[in-house]
Write an enzyme that holds these catalytic residues in place. Structure first.
Site, PDB file in Angstrom:
ATOM      1  N   GLU A  12      -8.790   0.923  32.010  1.00 12.73           N
ATOM      2  CA  GLU A  12      -8.177  -0.336  32.468  1.00 12.73           C
ATOM      3  C   GLU A  12      -6.934  -0.638  31.628  1.00 12.73           C
ATOM      4  OE1 GLU A  12     -11.429  -3.525  33.797  1.00 12.73           O
ATOM      5  OE2 GLU A  12     -12.137  -2.246  32.178  1.00 12.73           O
ATOM      6  N   TYR A  13      -7.059  -0.412  30.330  1.00 10.94           N
ATOM      7  CA  TYR A  13      -5.940  -0.665  29.426  1.00 10.94           C
ATOM      8  C   TYR A  13      -4.755   0.238  29.794  1.00 10.94           C
ATOM      9  CZ  TYR A  13      -3.247  -1.110  25.119  1.00 10.94           C
ATOM     10  OH  TYR A  13      -2.231  -1.330  24.214  1.00 10.94           O
ATOM     11  N   ASP A  14      -5.063   1.541  29.980  1.00  9.14           N
ATOM     12  CA  ASP A  14      -3.995   2.504  30.287  1.00  9.14           C
ATOM     13  C   ASP A  14      -3.285   2.150  31.593  1.00  9.14           C
ATOM     14  OD1 ASP A  14      -4.594   3.780  28.003  1.00  9.14           O
ATOM     15  OD2 ASP A  14      -5.728   5.431  28.919  1.00  9.14           O
ATOM     16  N   ASP A  72      -7.847   2.674   0.295  1.00  9.02           N
ATOM     17  CA  ASP A  72      -7.129   3.811  -0.279  1.00  9.02           C
ATOM     18  C   ASP A  72      -6.021   4.271   0.667  1.00  9.02           C
ATOM     19  OD1 ASP A  72      -6.531   5.659  -2.108  1.00  9.02           O
ATOM     20  OD2 ASP A  72      -8.259   6.961  -1.769  1.00  9.02           O
ATOM     21  N   GLU A  85     -12.375  -8.290  -2.483  1.00  9.30           N
ATOM     22  CA  GLU A  85     -12.082  -7.536  -1.257  1.00  9.30           C
ATOM     23  C   GLU A  85     -12.215  -6.061  -1.576  1.00  9.30           C
ATOM     24  OE1 GLU A  85      -7.851  -8.297  -0.616  1.00  9.30           O
ATOM     25  OE2 GLU A  85      -8.192 -10.094  -1.805  1.00  9.30           O
ATOM     26  N   TYR A 138      -3.467  -7.983   2.683  1.00  4.78           N
ATOM     27  CA  TYR A 138      -4.201  -8.559   1.560  1.00  4.78           C
ATOM     28  C   TYR A 138      -3.447  -9.650   0.799  1.00  4.78           C
ATOM     29  CZ  TYR A 138      -1.826  -4.711  -0.921  1.00  4.78           C
ATOM     30  OH  TYR A 138      -0.907  -3.837  -1.400  1.00  4.78           O
ATOM     31  N   CYS A 177       8.345  22.038 -28.669  1.00  5.25           N
ATOM     32  CA  CYS A 177       9.400  23.037 -28.731  1.00  5.25           C
ATOM     33  C   CYS A 177      10.638  22.282 -29.176  1.00  5.25           C
ATOM     34  CB  CYS A 177       9.623  23.658 -27.348  1.00  5.25           C
ATOM     35  SG  CYS A 177      11.107  24.670 -27.319  1.00  5.25           S
ATOM     36  N   CYS A 216      11.020  29.433 -23.840  1.00  5.65           N
ATOM     37  CA  CYS A 216      12.194  29.968 -24.542  1.00  5.65           C
ATOM     38  C   CYS A 216      11.810  30.884 -25.705  1.00  5.65           C
ATOM     39  CB  CYS A 216      13.087  28.834 -25.031  1.00  5.65           C
ATOM     40  SG  CYS A 216      12.355  27.891 -26.377  1.00  5.65           S
ATOM     41  N   CYS A 269      16.083  24.799 -24.674  1.00  2.00           N
ATOM     42  CA  CYS A 269      14.945  25.352 -23.929  1.00  2.00           C
ATOM     43  C   CYS A 269      15.064  24.956 -22.446  1.00  2.00           C
ATOM     44  CB  CYS A 269      13.641  24.804 -24.509  1.00  2.00           C
ATOM     45  SG  CYS A 269      12.213  25.234 -23.518  1.00  2.00           S
ATOM     46  N   ARG A 298       6.379   0.385  -1.024  1.00  2.00           N
ATOM     47  CA  ARG A 298       6.448  -0.164  -2.374  1.00  2.00           C
ATOM     48  C   ARG A 298       7.577   0.470  -3.190  1.00  2.00           C
ATOM     49  NH1 ARG A 298       4.551   1.062  -7.371  1.00  2.00           N
ATOM     50  NH2 ARG A 298       4.026  -0.731  -8.642  1.00  2.00           N
ATOM     51  N   SER A 309       1.455  -3.580  -9.492  1.00  2.00           N
ATOM     52  CA  SER A 309       0.175  -2.894  -9.286  1.00  2.00           C
ATOM     53  C   SER A 309      -0.920  -3.716  -9.971  1.00  2.00           C
ATOM     54  CB  SER A 309       0.243  -1.465  -9.804  1.00  2.00           C
ATOM     55  OG  SER A 309       0.665  -1.494 -11.121  1.00  2.00           O
ATOM     56  N   LEU A 310      -2.121  -3.175 -10.040  1.00  2.00           N
ATOM     57  CA  LEU A 310      -3.236  -3.940 -10.596  1.00  2.00           C
ATOM     58  C   LEU A 310      -3.759  -3.240 -11.827  1.00  2.00           C
ATOM     59  CD1 LEU A 310      -5.163  -4.676  -7.281  1.00  2.00           C
ATOM     60  CD2 LEU A 310      -3.956  -6.341  -8.666  1.00  2.00           C
ATOM     61  N   LYS A 350     -12.541   0.063 -10.163  1.00  2.00           N
ATOM     62  CA  LYS A 350     -12.445   1.406  -9.570  1.00  2.00           C
ATOM     63  C   LYS A 350     -13.824   2.041  -9.552  1.00  2.00           C
ATOM     64  CE  LYS A 350      -7.978   2.359  -8.950  1.00  2.00           C
ATOM     65  NZ  LYS A 350      -7.314   3.444  -9.569  1.00  2.00           N
ATOM     66  N   LYS A 373     -11.020  -2.323  -1.930  1.00  5.00           N
ATOM     67  CA  LYS A 373      -9.697  -1.765  -2.247  1.00  5.00           C
ATOM     68  C   LYS A 373      -9.469  -0.561  -1.333  1.00  5.00           C
ATOM     69  CE  LYS A 373      -6.874  -0.397  -6.152  1.00  5.00           C
ATOM     70  NZ  LYS A 373      -6.421   0.897  -5.666  1.00  5.00           N
ATOM     71  N   LYS A 410      -9.693 -11.310  -7.224  1.00  8.67           N
ATOM     72  CA  LYS A 410      -8.550 -12.191  -7.508  1.00  8.67           C
ATOM     73  C   LYS A 410      -9.043 -13.612  -7.743  1.00  8.67           C
ATOM     74  CE  LYS A 410      -5.950  -9.441  -4.205  1.00  8.67           C
ATOM     75  NZ  LYS A 410      -5.609  -9.289  -2.813  1.00  8.67           N
ATOM     76  N   CYS A 452       7.210  28.841 -27.970  1.00  9.73           N
ATOM     77  CA  CYS A 452       7.370  28.155 -26.681  1.00  9.73           C
ATOM     78  C   CYS A 452       7.198  29.179 -25.555  1.00  9.73           C
ATOM     79  CB  CYS A 452       8.755  27.505 -26.608  1.00  9.73           C
ATOM     80  SG  CYS A 452       9.151  26.893 -24.971  1.00  9.73           S
ATOM     81  N   ASP A 507     -10.843   1.854  28.239  1.00 13.08           N
ATOM     82  CA  ASP A 507      -9.567   2.520  27.939  1.00 13.08           C
ATOM     83  C   ASP A 507      -8.758   2.725  29.225  1.00 13.08           C
ATOM     84  OD1 ASP A 507     -10.429   2.571  25.403  1.00 13.08           O
ATOM     85  OD2 ASP A 507     -10.539   4.771  25.190  1.00 13.08           O
TER      86      ASP A 507
HETATM   87  S1  IVH Z   1      -3.764  -6.832  -4.157  1.00 16.95           S
HETATM   88  C1  IVH Z   1      -0.176  -7.560  -7.306  1.00 16.95           C
HETATM   89  N1  IVH Z   1      -5.700  -6.090  -2.602  1.00 16.95           N
HETATM   90  O1  IVH Z   1      -4.052  -1.206  -4.698  1.00 16.95           O
HETATM   91  C2  IVH Z   1      -0.803  -6.484  -6.517  1.00 16.95           C
HETATM   92  N2  IVH Z   1      -4.264  -4.411  -3.452  1.00 16.95           N
HETATM   93  O2  IVH Z   1      -3.679  -0.663  -7.628  1.00 16.95           O
HETATM   94  C3  IVH Z   1      -1.496  -7.055  -5.335  1.00 16.95           C
HETATM   95  N3  IVH Z   1      -4.739  -2.168  -2.646  1.00 16.95           N
HETATM   96  O3  IVH Z   1      -0.580  -1.502  -4.901  1.00 16.95           O
HETATM   97  C4  IVH Z   1      -2.354  -6.041  -4.725  1.00 16.95           C
HETATM   98  N4  IVH Z   1      -6.448  -2.701  -1.366  1.00 16.95           N
HETATM   99  O4  IVH Z   1      -1.533  -1.012  -2.596  1.00 16.95           O
HETATM  100  C5  IVH Z   1      -4.658  -5.687  -3.333  1.00 16.95           C
HETATM  101  N5  IVH Z   1      -7.421  -5.596  -1.147  1.00 16.95           N
HETATM  102  C6  IVH Z   1      -6.392  -5.188  -1.888  1.00 16.95           C
HETATM  103  C7  IVH Z   1      -5.996  -3.836  -1.948  1.00 16.95           C
HETATM  104  C8  IVH Z   1      -4.925  -3.498  -2.758  1.00 16.95           C
HETATM  105  C9  IVH Z   1      -5.665  -1.722  -1.790  1.00 16.95           C
HETATM  106  C10 IVH Z   1      -3.740  -1.330  -3.338  1.00 16.95           C
HETATM  107  C11 IVH Z   1      -2.337  -1.909  -3.301  1.00 16.95           C
HETATM  108  C12 IVH Z   1      -1.882  -1.972  -4.722  1.00 16.95           C
HETATM  109  C13 IVH Z   1      -2.868  -1.087  -5.414  1.00 16.95           C
HETATM  110  C14 IVH Z   1      -3.037  -1.581  -6.838  1.00 16.95           C
END
Ligand code: IVH
Length: 661
Positions: free
Chosen positions: A33-35, A113, A109, A218, A418, A403, A423, A132, A80-81, A306, A111, A282, A400, A31
């Protein structure tokens, strides 16, 4: 000494060290040397500002402060997926794929978070990063993304390129950030995901720079254009260009192998230095994506497994009732707060009276709660052995809670409603829905501000939003608002007047009229006035519109208060016509002939046709040498083959939507 040469030398050394440290996780210098090299570069750049290069690693320290975020329209929507929760779901996914395109290899791959980000490169330079947002429109966060050290500021690839991936914070950086927050008396972040998304939404990039964010790439967008036909190869290509690609990525021949990988990742999850919440699978052959198709929200060639939701025990302190914008009354449990998957949970939905009775949920019961991903936590079951006898049997309310008017349960529904149109809860939640991301998407007017303005009497109805500008002097005096933020807010409100009819219709919150139905109605009727005058019968003639929706629409527009409101909105300058947003682009498809084939998910055939024609194009029924574009949905047959043979441009629905948007 030749200063320019030394600067070049330092930049290339530091870039290499950066890459080793942040992308490969394998540093070759200390670190210190880098700095030392970094400090030398900073000094030279300060003395010779003209020699500062745009791709210098010193650009990462964060020197941009914005007033607000610009909106960015994604050329290709960020979808999304769909989710899988067990092995069976994965076998079903495999079966669906095999049915359409035969046996396939899969890339799996982890996923991550975090939050999705899109990066654009032009002329080898990183030029834009966007969040997004609602999938179609996100925010420009280039200034913050620049501070992420694993993102190359330049790439050795001459064509324009867009890559997408997940921005995240490592567990270590999360601990560090929270330690600093504690020391300065600030509330800690709940989990690394919240910390990452809070950091990326900072106007001052110095703050983001301190948060040590990271990003795994990804996807490569339009891979076929770049000569890439396999997803695994796309990731390897990204890696070669210097992007951080997650090493827990593998290509498999069978779904059984994928399932073994999923099991392995479930085991290893806690040992990783960053949070993952599943595995993304995929189809590897990108050339098949068009054939496999997409649904309204997600591609059918991928699925997210998941990890099982964590279950936690806690006690119900109280059962309260929430009133939604449609008047639906939802019982909610106030809980002794507990940590579930890194976030504190203090409330859980109890859905409706039947759900509570079926599970015999009582006040003061000890219950198992569960939270999966972004889903609202729910009470799964009661731990009856823990009962003491002091629990109170649940009784549904008759009035309700806001109201105090009697509530009603229709025979066909589990929920109570309601029915008082005045309301406060309904009106306020209706306003919150109107301004929300998928409706009118008005920045700076979130739920809390609507609530405050509603209670202050500034916004009591939708038209009041557009009259807010008459209250400037009152607004700037409000605590927490400055001149600048008020101007920004009023600008966003003004800009929303130009929104298309479909989002306006969705924003009105007509029962049973969701985003898709709103698009169908807008395309079919073209103006709100025509829709207002229509009958149940003509509505039912439309493919997607059944009895319930037709009744609901006619009922909504038969109410004088609603008709008056529409008049007022028109007087205030709100667009009520169906048209592409930008007038100058109205002839985008001039002279172009389209053919539609296969099953469309996001649009009806009629809707797609109207859209093409509104933009100056023509739709014919068969593919020929005169065809310019084939819009292919799923299960497309001979038209697709023919188009491929004669070299007609083929697009999927997602691309079509991006063109239209
Ligand atoms: S592929 C068409 N690959 O998960 C969507 N998504 O629930 C292509 N995410 O919005 C997404 N790791 O933000 C893909 N290895 C991965 C991921 C990934 C996290 C997130 C991504 C997406 C959400 C979908």
């Amino acid at each position: 000494m030749n200063v320019k040469k030394r600067i070049d030398e330092l930049i290339s050394q530091l870039k290499q060290y950066n890459y080793e440290y942040y992308t490969q996780d394998n540093p070759s210098v200390t670190d210190q040397e880098y700095d030392a090299l970094m400090n030398e570069l900073i000094q030279l750049e300060t003395l010779y500002p003209d020699l500062k290069r745009e791709d210098s690693p010193t650009m990462r320290v964060g020197d941009t402060v914005l007033d607000s975020f610009e909106k960015v329209t994604h050329d290709i929507p960020m979808m999304s997926l769909s989710n899988a929760f067990n092995k069976e779901d994965l076998y079903d996914f495999d079966k669906r794929i095999q049915k359409v395109v035969g046996k396939q290899q899969y890339t799996a791959e982890v996923k991550i978070d975090g939050l999705a980000g899109a990066l654009q490169y032009e002329n080898r330079k990183f030029v834009l990063a966007a969040t997004r947002g609602n999938g179609t429109v996100g925010e420009d966060v280039t200034h913050n993304v620049k501070t992420i050290r694993s993102i190359p500021l330049t790439i050795e690839y001459p064509d324009d390129l867009e890559v997408r991936g997940e921005i995240f914070m490592s567990k270590r950086s999360f601990e560090k950030a929270n330690k600093r927050r504690k020391e300065t008396g600030k509330a800690p972040f709940m989990n690394p995901r919240n910390a990452a998304s809070g950091s990326i939404r900072q106007l001052d990039s110095k703050i983001a720079a301190k948060r040590e964010l990271d990003m795994f790439i990804y996807s490569i967008m339009a891979p076929l254009k770049h000569g890439i036909t396999s997803h695994y190869d796309a990731l390897m290509f990204a890696k070669k260009l210097g992007f951080h690609v997650n090493p827990l990525t593998e290509r498999f021949d069978t779904i059984d192998e994928v399932i073994t990988f999923v099991e392995e990742m479930t085991e290893r999850r806690d040992t990783l230095s960053y949070d993952i919440d599943g595995v993304v699978i995929k189809v590897d052959d990108i050339r098949l994506y068009d054939d496999i198709g997409v649904t309204a929200k997600s591609p059918k060639w991928a699925i997210a497994y998941k990890f099982p939701a964590e279950e936690v025990l806690t006690q119900i302190q109280d059962i309260v009732f929430q009133v939604g914008r449609t008047g639906q009354i939802t019982p909610v449990a106030n809980l002794n707060p507990v940590l579930v998957q890194g976030s504190m949970v203090a409330r859980a939905t109890l859905h409706n009276e039947d759900y509570i009775k079926e599970k015999d949920i009582r006040q003061y019961d000890t219950v198992v709660i569960q939270k999966a991903g972004d889903i609202i936590p729910e009470v799964v079951r009661v731990v009856k052995e823990r009962r003491t006898g002091n629990e109170e049997v649940f009784e549904m309310i008759a009035h309700c809670p806001v109201c105090n008017k009697p509530i009603e349960r229709k025979d066909s529904e589990a929920a109570y409603f309601c029915v008082n149109p005045n309301c406060d809860a309904k009106r306020m939640n209706g306003l919150i829905h109107f301004v929300s991301r998928d409706a009118m998407n008005i920045d700076g007017l979130g739920a809390r501000i609507i609530e405050q303005f509603y209670n202050d009497g500034l916004i009591r109805s939708i038209p009041d939003i557009y009259r807010l500008k008459d209250h400037r002097s009152e607004l700037v005096l409000k605590e927490g608002f400055g001149q600048k933020s008020i101007e920004k807010l009023l600008e966003s409100i003004e800009a929303s007047k130009d929104n298309n009819l479909d989002v306006l219709l969705f924003g009105l919150g007509i029962r049973h009229v969701g985003a898709k139905v709103s698009r169908v109605l807008a395309a079919e009727f073209e103006t709100i006035n025509q829709l207002m005058e229509t009958s149940e019968e003509s509505l039912k003639d439309i493919n997607e519109i059944g009895d319930v929706i037709a009744k609901s629409v006619v009922n909504y527009f038969s109410q004088q208060a609603h008709r008056d409101m529409i008049d007022t909105l028109q007087e205030l300058g709100v667009n009520t016509q169906y048209r592409a947003k930008k007038q100058e682009n109205n002839d985008r498809f001039e002279g172009k002939t389209f053919v539609l084939t296969g099953k469309l998910e996001m649009y009806t055939r009629k809707e797609a046709k109207t859209l093409i024609e509104q933009l100056g194009g023509k739709v014919t029924s068969s593919v020929s040498g005169n065809t310019d574009v084939l819009l292919a949905g799923s299960d497309a047959g001979s038209k697709l083959d023919k188009a491929e043979n004669i070299g007609v441009k083929i697009i999927d629905e997602a691309t079509f939507k991006a063109w239209i948007d």
